[in-house]
Design an enzyme around this catalytic site. Structure first.
Site, PDB file in Angstrom:
ATOM      1  N   ASP A 154       0.891  -1.160   0.000  1.00  0.00           N
ATOM      2  CA  ASP A 154       0.000   0.000   0.000  1.00  0.00           C
ATOM      3  C   ASP A 154       0.931   1.211   0.000  1.00  0.00           C
ATOM      4  OD1 ASP A 154      -1.467   2.226   0.802  1.00  0.00           O
ATOM      5  OD2 ASP A 154      -2.742   1.089   2.169  1.00  0.00           O
ATOM      6  N   VAL A 155       0.913   2.001  -1.062  1.00  0.00           N
ATOM      7  CA  VAL A 155       1.895   3.095  -1.183  1.00  0.00           C
ATOM      8  C   VAL A 155       1.719   4.175  -0.122  1.00  0.00           C
ATOM      9  CG1 VAL A 155       2.332   2.771  -3.661  1.00  0.00           C
ATOM     10  CG2 VAL A 155       0.534   4.372  -2.913  1.00  0.00           C
ATOM     11  N   ASN A 176       2.715   5.797  -9.900  1.00  0.00           N
ATOM     12  CA  ASN A 176       1.488   5.824 -10.701  1.00  0.00           C
ATOM     13  C   ASN A 176       0.221   5.553  -9.896  1.00  0.00           C
ATOM     14  OD1 ASN A 176      -0.156   5.250 -13.321  1.00  0.00           O
ATOM     15  ND2 ASN A 176      -0.297   3.325 -12.154  1.00  0.00           N
ATOM     16  N   TYR A 179      -9.254  14.834  -5.152  1.00  0.00           N
ATOM     17  CA  TYR A 179      -8.419  14.365  -6.270  1.00  0.00           C
ATOM     18  C   TYR A 179      -7.652  15.539  -6.895  1.00  0.00           C
ATOM     19  CZ  TYR A 179      -7.224  11.852 -10.610  1.00  0.00           C
ATOM     20  OH  TYR A 179      -6.554  11.269 -11.667  1.00  0.00           O
ATOM     21  N   LYS A 186      -3.523  16.091  -7.053  1.00  0.00           N
ATOM     22  CA  LYS A 186      -2.737  16.202  -8.283  1.00  0.00           C
ATOM     23  C   LYS A 186      -2.058  17.579  -8.367  1.00  0.00           C
ATOM     24  CE  LYS A 186      -3.710  12.028  -9.824  1.00  0.00           C
ATOM     25  NZ  LYS A 186      -2.713  10.954  -9.861  1.00  0.00           N
TER      26      LYS A 186
END
Ligand code: NAD
Length: 270
Positions: free
Chosen positions: A69-70, A96, A168, A172
């Site tokens: 899990d990043v 990614n 989101y 980003k």
């Protein structure tokens, strides 16, 4: 520059997060076809990741599936250690992995906000930091002019506000300045850091936007080039950024979006 396009990453290694599906899978397959040994990070789909690794190995490549899990420091650390134990070094990290948990601001829970930031932004920080420690320890290789390369998967929403997706878009936007800051901080060490901002690419994350003809028609109104992007469109850009062909490129976001970020609503004169 005299490099065989089928061997752009010959002798190199690449760790790709969120690679059991979608864009990450396409990048892993493309990098392997260009000669890289690849690590296929997955979070919840071991079978898919193992199958991709098996496919690539049966085609003569080197590939391993790696669970993490990043958003978890311990798991990222273990993943990178396992990758280096298998392949000896990291030449490219593709950060990614990403998720969406959409809601209008009035209905967005703190959990939805924090989870998207944790995976999309903190996850990239943790993976980048671990890769950078490894880059700094390893000897240069004749296969890559840079000491290491990081590719941050961003989105057109690093630039375009997106109602109903504030977590989101904020994640980003954070990726953009994280990427640029790292590029500035690390260029002197010959570490290149770049971003990719996909527009609408046909994957599971946005299935609802293309799976019916009505949804697809609405989406196409936002894409001047007139087609939805395919995973290969992004994988080819990632290959270029990972290879020596882009050796003088750092701190840049490549928009792979068919013109989506060009304010298409102004096509009729505004
Ligand atoms: P996808 O859902 O197929 O891929 C996302 C991957 O991330 C999955 O494999 C998932 O298992 C993995 N993942 C999720 N949480 C994780 C975690 N905690 N740890 C490790 N892995 C985790 O969708 P995709 O379209 O291939 O998305 C890949 C990236 O591209 C994301 O960062 C996404 O934001 C970005 N992106 C996609 C599009 C698009 O149109 N598809 C557009 C812009 C940006």
């Amino acid at each position: 520059m005299d490099i065989d396009p089928r061997q752009l990453l010959l002798g190199q290694t690449a760790l790709i997060t969120g690679a059991s599906s979608g864009i990450g899978e396409a990048i892993a397959r493309r990098f392997a076809a260009a000669g890289a040994a690849v690590g296929i990070n997955y979070h919840s789909k071991p079978d898919a990741a193992e199958q991709i690794a098996k496919d690539l190995s049966s085609q003569g490549g080197q590939a391993i599936a790696l669970k993490a899990d990043v958003s978890r420091e311990d798991e990222v650390r273990a993943m990178v250690a396992a990758f280096v134990a298998a392949f000896g070094r990291i030449d490219t990290l593709v950060a990614n992995a990403g998720i969406q948990m959409d809601a209008a601001i009035g209905e967005m829970s703190l959990e939805q906000w924090q989870r998207v930031l944790a995976v999309n932004l903190t996850g990239q920080f943790l993976c980048a930091r671990e890769a950078i420690w490894q880059f700094e320890m390893q000897e240069p290789t004749p296969h890559s002019r840079a000491r290491g390369k990081i590719i941050c998967m961003s989105s057109v929403h690093e630039a375009i506000p997106w109602a109903g997706h504030v977590n989101y878009a904020a994640s980003k936007g954070g990726v953009l300045l994280m990427m640029k800051t790292l590029a500035q901080e690390l260029a002197g060490k010959r570490i290149r850091v770049n971003g990719i901002a996909p527009g609408a690419i046909r994957t599971e994350i946005n299935r609802a936007t293309w799976e019916t003809p009505e949804a697809e028609a609405a989406l196409l109104r936002l894409i001047p080039y007139g087609r939805i992007g395919e995973r290969a469109d992004v994988a080819e850009a990632a290959l270029w950024l990972a290879s020596d062909l882009s050796d003088y490129v750092t701190g840049t976001t490549l928009f792979i979006d068919g013109g989506m970020a060009l304010y298409p609503a102004f096509r009729a004169g505004g």
